[in-house]
Design a protein around this motif. Sequence first.
Motif, PDB file in Angstrom:
ATOM      1  N   THR A  60      44.519  44.326  42.756  1.00  0.00           N
ATOM      2  CA  THR A  60      43.635  45.194  41.983  1.00  0.00           C
ATOM      3  C   THR A  60      44.413  46.449  41.601  1.00  0.00           C
ATOM      4  O   THR A  60      45.532  46.667  42.063  1.00  0.00           O
ATOM      5  CB  THR A  60      42.380  45.581  42.787  1.00  0.00           C
ATOM      6  OG1 THR A  60      42.767  46.444  43.871  1.00  0.00           O
ATOM      7  CG2 THR A  60      41.683  44.337  43.352  1.00  0.00           C
ATOM      8  N   GLN A  61      43.813  47.292  40.780  1.00  0.00           N
ATOM      9  CA  GLN A  61      44.490  48.525  40.374  1.00  0.00           C
ATOM     10  C   GLN A  61      44.721  49.451  41.559  1.00  0.00           C
ATOM     11  O   GLN A  61      45.624  50.292  41.542  1.00  0.00           O
ATOM     12  CB  GLN A  61      43.654  49.256  39.309  1.00  0.00           C
ATOM     13  CG  GLN A  61      43.504  48.495  37.999  1.00  0.00           C
ATOM     14  CD  GLN A  61      44.760  48.514  37.140  1.00  0.00           C
ATOM     15  OE1 GLN A  61      45.777  49.075  37.520  1.00  0.00           O
ATOM     16  NE2 GLN A  61      44.703  47.872  35.976  1.00  0.00           N
ATOM     17  N   THR A  62      43.919  49.288  42.616  1.00  0.00           N
ATOM     18  CA  THR A  62      44.030  50.186  43.772  1.00  0.00           C
ATOM     19  C   THR A  62      44.525  49.502  45.040  1.00  0.00           C
ATOM     20  O   THR A  62      44.624  50.146  46.082  1.00  0.00           O
ATOM     21  CB  THR A  62      42.660  50.829  44.063  1.00  0.00           C
ATOM     22  OG1 THR A  62      41.695  49.799  44.311  1.00  0.00           O
ATOM     23  CG2 THR A  62      42.210  51.692  42.894  1.00  0.00           C
ATOM     24  N   GLY A  63      44.816  48.223  44.982  1.00  0.00           N
ATOM     25  CA  GLY A  63      45.281  47.560  46.198  1.00  0.00           C
ATOM     26  C   GLY A  63      45.126  46.056  46.145  1.00  0.00           C
ATOM     27  O   GLY A  63      45.623  45.391  45.231  1.00  0.00           O
ATOM     28  N   LEU A  64      44.361  45.512  47.088  1.00  0.00           N
ATOM     29  CA  LEU A  64      44.246  44.068  47.263  1.00  0.00           C
ATOM     30  C   LEU A  64      42.786  43.675  47.448  1.00  0.00           C
ATOM     31  O   LEU A  64      42.026  44.371  48.136  1.00  0.00           O
ATOM     32  CB  LEU A  64      45.057  43.635  48.495  1.00  0.00           C
ATOM     33  CG  LEU A  64      45.233  42.139  48.742  1.00  0.00           C
ATOM     34  CD1 LEU A  64      46.111  41.518  47.662  1.00  0.00           C
ATOM     35  CD2 LEU A  64      45.867  41.918  50.117  1.00  0.00           C
ATOM     36  N   VAL A 116      54.284  38.806  44.779  1.00  0.00           N
ATOM     37  CA  VAL A 116      53.524  40.062  44.777  1.00  0.00           C
ATOM     38  C   VAL A 116      53.779  40.846  43.494  1.00  0.00           C
ATOM     39  O   VAL A 116      52.900  41.557  43.000  1.00  0.00           O
ATOM     40  CB  VAL A 116      53.881  40.905  46.022  1.00  0.00           C
ATOM     41  CG1 VAL A 116      53.216  42.268  45.965  1.00  0.00           C
ATOM     42  CG2 VAL A 116      53.495  40.169  47.290  1.00  0.00           C
ATOM     43  N   ALA A 117      54.972  40.719  42.944  1.00  0.00           N
ATOM     44  CA  ALA A 117      55.331  41.460  41.737  1.00  0.00           C
ATOM     45  C   ALA A 117      55.167  40.633  40.467  1.00  0.00           C
ATOM     46  O   ALA A 117      55.707  40.991  39.420  1.00  0.00           O
ATOM     47  CB  ALA A 117      56.769  41.949  41.843  1.00  0.00           C
ATOM     48  N   SER A 118      54.451  39.518  40.514  1.00  0.00           N
ATOM     49  CA  SER A 118      54.333  38.648  39.345  1.00  0.00           C
ATOM     50  C   SER A 118      53.472  39.279  38.261  1.00  0.00           C
ATOM     51  O   SER A 118      52.592  40.100  38.526  1.00  0.00           O
ATOM     52  CB  SER A 118      53.743  37.295  39.753  1.00  0.00           C
ATOM     53  OG  SER A 118      52.444  37.453  40.279  1.00  0.00           O
ATOM     54  N   THR A 119      53.705  38.851  37.027  1.00  0.00           N
ATOM     55  CA  THR A 119      52.959  39.384  35.888  1.00  0.00           C
ATOM     56  C   THR A 119      51.468  39.094  36.013  1.00  0.00           C
ATOM     57  O   THR A 119      50.628  39.922  35.646  1.00  0.00           O
ATOM     58  CB  THR A 119      53.501  38.775  34.576  1.00  0.00           C
ATOM     59  OG1 THR A 119      54.920  38.882  34.560  1.00  0.00           O
ATOM     60  CG2 THR A 119      52.922  39.482  33.370  1.00  0.00           C
ATOM     61  N   GLY A 120      51.127  37.919  36.535  1.00  0.00           N
ATOM     62  CA  GLY A 120      49.716  37.525  36.624  1.00  0.00           C
ATOM     63  C   GLY A 120      49.048  37.841  37.941  1.00  0.00           C
ATOM     64  O   GLY A 120      48.029  37.220  38.277  1.00  0.00           O
ATOM     65  N   LYS A 121      49.566  38.804  38.707  1.00  0.00           N
ATOM     66  CA  LYS A 121      49.065  39.029  40.062  1.00  0.00           C
ATOM     67  C   LYS A 121      47.607  39.464  40.100  1.00  0.00           C
ATOM     68  O   LYS A 121      46.921  39.253  41.100  1.00  0.00           O
ATOM     69  CB  LYS A 121      49.926  40.067  40.768  1.00  0.00           C
ATOM     70  CG  LYS A 121      49.868  41.473  40.192  1.00  0.00           C
ATOM     71  CD  LYS A 121      50.767  42.418  40.983  1.00  0.00           C
ATOM     72  CE  LYS A 121      50.687  43.844  40.470  1.00  0.00           C
ATOM     73  NZ  LYS A 121      51.543  44.754  41.273  1.00  0.00           N
ATOM     74  N   PHE A 122      47.098  40.063  39.022  1.00  0.00           N
ATOM     75  CA  PHE A 122      45.687  40.471  39.007  1.00  0.00           C
ATOM     76  C   PHE A 122      44.753  39.261  38.871  1.00  0.00           C
ATOM     77  O   PHE A 122      43.553  39.374  39.107  1.00  0.00           O
ATOM     78  CB  PHE A 122      45.432  41.476  37.881  1.00  0.00           C
ATOM     79  CG  PHE A 122      46.169  42.768  38.055  1.00  0.00           C
ATOM     80  CD1 PHE A 122      45.782  43.689  39.026  1.00  0.00           C
ATOM     81  CD2 PHE A 122      47.269  43.061  37.275  1.00  0.00           C
ATOM     82  CE1 PHE A 122      46.474  44.871  39.205  1.00  0.00           C
ATOM     83  CE2 PHE A 122      47.965  44.243  37.432  1.00  0.00           C
ATOM     84  CZ  PHE A 122      47.565  45.161  38.411  1.00  0.00           C
ATOM     85  N   TYR A 123      45.311  38.127  38.493  1.00  0.00           N
ATOM     86  CA  TYR A 123      44.528  36.889  38.403  1.00  0.00           C
ATOM     87  C   TYR A 123      44.683  36.008  39.639  1.00  0.00           C
ATOM     88  O   TYR A 123      44.072  34.946  39.712  1.00  0.00           O
ATOM     89  CB  TYR A 123      44.938  36.102  37.156  1.00  0.00           C
ATOM     90  CG  TYR A 123      44.437  36.738  35.880  1.00  0.00           C
ATOM     91  CD1 TYR A 123      43.113  36.595  35.481  1.00  0.00           C
ATOM     92  CD2 TYR A 123      45.290  37.507  35.085  1.00  0.00           C
ATOM     93  CE1 TYR A 123      42.643  37.170  34.323  1.00  0.00           C
ATOM     94  CE2 TYR A 123      44.836  38.092  33.918  1.00  0.00           C
ATOM     95  CZ  TYR A 123      43.509  37.929  33.537  1.00  0.00           C
ATOM     96  OH  TYR A 123      43.041  38.512  32.380  1.00  0.00           O
ATOM     97  N   GLY A 124      45.478  36.442  40.600  1.00  0.00           N
ATOM     98  CA  GLY A 124      45.588  35.678  41.841  1.00  0.00           C
ATOM     99  C   GLY A 124      46.947  35.826  42.482  1.00  0.00           C
ATOM    100  O   GLY A 124      47.981  35.784  41.792  1.00  0.00           O
ATOM    101  N   LEU A 125      46.959  36.006  43.799  1.00  0.00           N
ATOM    102  CA  LEU A 125      48.196  36.027  44.575  1.00  0.00           C
ATOM    103  C   LEU A 125      48.282  34.790  45.461  1.00  0.00           C
ATOM    104  O   LEU A 125      49.072  33.900  45.225  1.00  0.00           O
ATOM    105  CB  LEU A 125      48.282  37.311  45.400  1.00  0.00           C
ATOM    106  CG  LEU A 125      48.619  38.584  44.616  1.00  0.00           C
ATOM    107  CD1 LEU A 125      48.523  39.814  45.506  1.00  0.00           C
ATOM    108  CD2 LEU A 125      50.015  38.481  43.999  1.00  0.00           C
ATOM    109  N   THR A 126      47.455  34.715  46.492  1.00  0.00           N
ATOM    110  CA  THR A 126      47.448  33.535  47.360  1.00  0.00           C
ATOM    111  C   THR A 126      46.107  32.824  47.266  1.00  0.00           C
ATOM    112  O   THR A 126      45.063  33.442  47.067  1.00  0.00           O
ATOM    113  CB  THR A 126      47.715  33.918  48.828  1.00  0.00           C
ATOM    114  OG1 THR A 126      46.630  34.724  49.308  1.00  0.00           O
ATOM    115  CG2 THR A 126      49.019  34.688  48.965  1.00  0.00           C
TER     116      THR A 126
END
Length: 426
Positions: free
Chosen positions: A191-195, A142-152
């Motif tokens: 996203t900047q505001t959530g998920l 969840v705290a990864s650098t690339g999280k805006f490009y994908g989590l699960t």
Amino acid sequence: MLNKLLLTGVTAGVVMATCSTAQAGAFALREQSAGGMGGAFAGVAAGAGGLSAMFWNPATLTSQPGIQTSAILSGILPYANITPDASKSAALVAITRTSAETGDTLQDALLAAGYASWQVIDQLWVGLSINTPFGLSTQNPVASTGKFYGLTSKVASIDVAPTIAYQVNDWLSVGAGLRVMNFKVRLTGATQTGLAILQADDNAYGFTGGVTLKPWKGGEVGLGYRSSVSPKLKGTLTTAAVTDITANLKLPEQVTVGLRQQLTNDFTVLAGYEWSHWEDFSRFPALTASGATATTLNFDYRDGWFASLGGEYKWSNDLTLRAGLGLEKSPVTDATRGVRLPDSDRTWATFGGSYTFDNKLSLDASYAHLFVRSGSINLVAGNPSYLANLPFVASNTGHVDIISLSLTYRWDDPGSKASTKALMTK
């Protein structure tokens, strides 16, 4: 009676088929045969792997006498680690306050498959298989650098294929089948505001066909084809609100060529080549009810291929040993690789064996280690998935271990043990 026999052979596939991790090119799954994997899937289109060879080529059914079922279970233990380049991903590092490695992003999994065949008359066979030809399960922190490009990322499929095969003469067999597939996708990202959550599914249809030839003494050549399947995904995209979406995908067609050549009474050489048409798996807009584009699923894959060599050695009347080596060109390149699927070219090293308990029951076991080439992730300007002002550059490393087991049982009276073994190993 026949319905009960068919169900016996494929129940395991239904139970476990939705639990999977991609271990072939992109998110395709090759682990459909314990016997075939022992020889690095060399010669599967020519019948190597026994009953499960029908996945690649339905014409191979004509080498399976009587009424048989086979249940296969594979344990897949993958590893992939993504290391961000902090200097080239400075904006994301500032937002996420981390540039740490992700640790293992691939999920361990069990994958099952089931097969059944019935020799109706001397020259005619019918069969049924249940497989998971596509699957994926990855999870980034969840705290990864690339999280805006994908989590699960989760992809699941169940493919049911009734088939028919006909032995034209002593050297020629043909086969064909219908594919009915259920395909599901669930993707999440920050996203900047959530998920953001995209989930959708559909039922789609295709076909399979093939031919086997025995043009010379001790040799068999097979050619198998699996058509493309085009699910029209229907589901939702959830951000601040829930939006209904549709997306038309086109999953790749596949051609497989196999060779089996008996060199001595005890040793058989195997060879195979598989081509997958991933080039059409490019960019798919997810449309709202009004026809607007809610988001776009970007892939831009290239065609992939897999070439392998293997061998079988008959150690005794009961035990056959196998080993093989395979080289795979991934559809994913440095230009298209992302955090959801950090796939790369790989080398397969495998070994295994078959043991015949009696004239009805046999066991296949195999092990594979995949040496995965290190790659890079370049989500920068020019990449279709690039988020403006948020470049993400990283390297990825990985490897895979796979253990596969199968039991095959013949339900009718096979006659003598010696004749049965001759048919199973031919």
